[in-house]
Design a protein around this motif. Structure first.
Motif, mmCIF file in Angstrom:
data_model
loop_
_atom_site.group_PDB
_atom_site.id
_atom_site.type_symbol
_atom_site.label_atom_id
_atom_site.label_comp_id
_atom_site.label_asym_id
_atom_site.label_seq_id
_atom_site.Cartn_x
_atom_site.Cartn_y
_atom_site.Cartn_z
ATOM 1 N N SER A 79 -3.473 -4.393 8.957
ATOM 2 C CA SER A 79 -3.216 -3.466 7.859
ATOM 3 C C SER A 79 -3.895 -3.878 6.557
ATOM 4 O O SER A 79 -3.996 -3.067 5.636
ATOM 5 N N ARG A 115 0.856 -1.183 0.000
ATOM 6 C CA ARG A 115 0.000 0.000 0.000
ATOM 7 C C ARG A 115 0.889 1.229 0.000
ATOM 8 O O ARG A 115 1.879 1.293 0.721
ATOM 9 N N VAL A 127 4.588 -0.492 3.565
ATOM 10 C CA VAL A 127 3.415 0.369 3.441
ATOM 11 C C VAL A 127 3.773 1.819 3.750
ATOM 12 O O VAL A 127 4.621 2.116 4.582
ATOM 13 N N VAL A 132 -2.572 -5.928 4.507
ATOM 14 C CA VAL A 132 -1.458 -5.960 3.557
ATOM 15 C C VAL A 132 -0.690 -7.262 3.788
ATOM 16 O O VAL A 132 -0.474 -7.659 4.938
ATOM 17 N N ASP A 181 0.108 5.212 -0.017
ATOM 18 C CA ASP A 181 -0.793 6.363 -0.034
ATOM 19 C C ASP A 181 -0.023 7.660 -0.272
ATOM 20 O O ASP A 181 -0.191 8.648 0.453
ATOM 21 N N PHE A 196 0.529 9.175 9.045
ATOM 22 C CA PHE A 196 0.904 8.201 8.019
ATOM 23 C C PHE A 196 1.883 7.207 8.625
ATOM 24 O O PHE A 196 2.924 7.589 9.159
ATOM 25 N N ARG A 248 -7.923 5.514 7.341
ATOM 26 C CA ARG A 248 -8.357 4.856 6.106
ATOM 27 C C ARG A 248 -7.956 3.395 6.088
ATOM 28 O O ARG A 248 -7.918 2.753 5.057
ATOM 29 N N ILE A 249 -7.635 2.853 7.279
ATOM 30 C CA ILE A 249 -7.177 1.482 7.378
ATOM 31 C C ILE A 249 -8.359 0.569 7.672
ATOM 32 O O ILE A 249 -9.119 0.814 8.600
ATOM 33 N N MET A 307 0.868 4.285 4.749
ATOM 34 C CA MET A 307 -0.550 4.053 4.966
ATOM 35 C C MET A 307 -1.137 5.168 5.832
ATOM 36 O O MET A 307 -0.642 5.451 6.926
ATOM 37 N N GLN A 308 -2.188 5.811 5.314
ATOM 38 C CA GLN A 308 -2.804 6.923 6.023
ATOM 39 C C GLN A 308 -3.752 6.427 7.108
ATOM 40 O O GLN A 308 -4.594 5.578 6.881
#
Length: 301
Positions: free
Chosen positions: A283, A146, A291, A285, A148, A269, A297-298, A293-294
């Motif tokens: 995650s 991921r 990652v 993932v 972002d 993040f 938004r997980i 990753m924000q």
């Protein structure tokens, strides 16, 4: 006691690996090694793994191991390993700095290198099982599960204050390269890096940050955390004020991910390598991938 906190049974094998590593680096004899294991097992049995997290257990075990070693309260069991990690990463820093500067998108390349630096983690791998030099040679071959980056870039464009929560020694050399690039692109940005208050595993403290030259690029403070992670209610008032007032927060590594996931909003993040099945589920993932990753938004699997 916070009853929402708990240690999952699937984390026990990693805890045992940590205890084994801790006994080795503190050079405990078999008798004291047994005492160390029994100390942590008693904590798990008494609590049933409830009201505490792995970070509490590792802090307690570290304090017990230092006491058993007889080397004094200021003894840092991983000091030599952290110095080795920093020194080796610094040897590779010019190569990766050059790679960043000559990339079509230097900031994106710097994010990727900072993320790949999270391989230097004796918290996820037993001491002696991690070939740092081999990992560094292949650092830019790592896959992202991921990324972002568009959201990160937008937040960075409008940020006035950035808080960068560091993780491991060695890894902080690559954090420095990332921060250098942020500085080049956003010279007016107010940037603060936070490291641990006390030595625990190979997590970076102020001395490690100075060795890596991090202070040359940003203000460096202690978060007040004595754990291999960031439990907000157990950090300093200074750190919590910085956390609350930051426009953008970068959180490095698994320990910070585990402890900040529940409080992460879209300012935050996470940058890390997914190192176990539990982190993979949290995650969404695959294990082994990197990652950016924000928070907010997980969606756990």
């Amino acid at each position: 006691m916070n009853t929402d906190r708990h240690i999952s049974a699937e984390c026990y094998p990693c805890v045992f690996e940590q205890l084994h590593s801790l006994a080795r680096v503190t050079e405990l004899d078999p008798g004291n090694g047994k005492i160390l294991f029994e100390h942590s097992m008693r904590q798990l049995l008494d609590t049933g793994g409830k009201g505490i997290v792995v970070q509490h257990l590792i802090r307690s075990a570290t304090d017990r191991a230092i006491a058993l070693s007889g080397k004094g309260a200021d003894f840092d069991p991983y000091r030599a390993i952290k110095k080795q990690s920093n020194d080796m990463a610094l040897q590779y820093a010019p190569e990766f700095r050059n790679k960043i500067r000559h990339s079509p998108d230097p900031l994106q390349e710097a994010v990727k290198i900072a993320a790949a630096g999270n391989i230097i983690d004796f918290g996820a791998k037993r001491h002696g099982s991690l070939d740092i030099e081999k990992e560094l040679r292949t650092i830019d071959e790592r896959a992202f599960g991921r990324f972002d980056f568009p959201e990160f870039s937008r937040r960075l464009n409008s940020a006035g204050r950035l808080l960068y929560i560091c993780d491991n020694a060695g890894e902080i050399v690559f954090d420095r390269l990332f921060i250098e690039e942020i500085r080049r692109s956003y010279p007016e940005l107010q940037l603060t890096c936070a490291v641990r208050e006390q030595p625990v595993i190979n997590d970076a403290v102020l001395g490690d940050a100075l060795d890596a030259g991090l202070h040359e690029e940003a203000a460096v403070i202690s978060s007040g955390s004595i754990y291999p992670g960031t439990l907000l209610d157990e950090t300093s008032e200074e750190f919590r004020a910085l956390f609350d007032n930051a426009d953008l927060i970068i959180s490095k590594g698994q320990g910070n991910f585990e402890t900040l996931l529940d409080v992460a909003d879209e300012r935050l993040f996470f940058i890390l390598r997914i190192k176990c099945d539990r982190m993979s589920r949290l995650s969404n993932v695959p294990k082994g991938e990197l990652v950016l990753m924000q928070g907010g938004r997980i969606r756990p699997a």
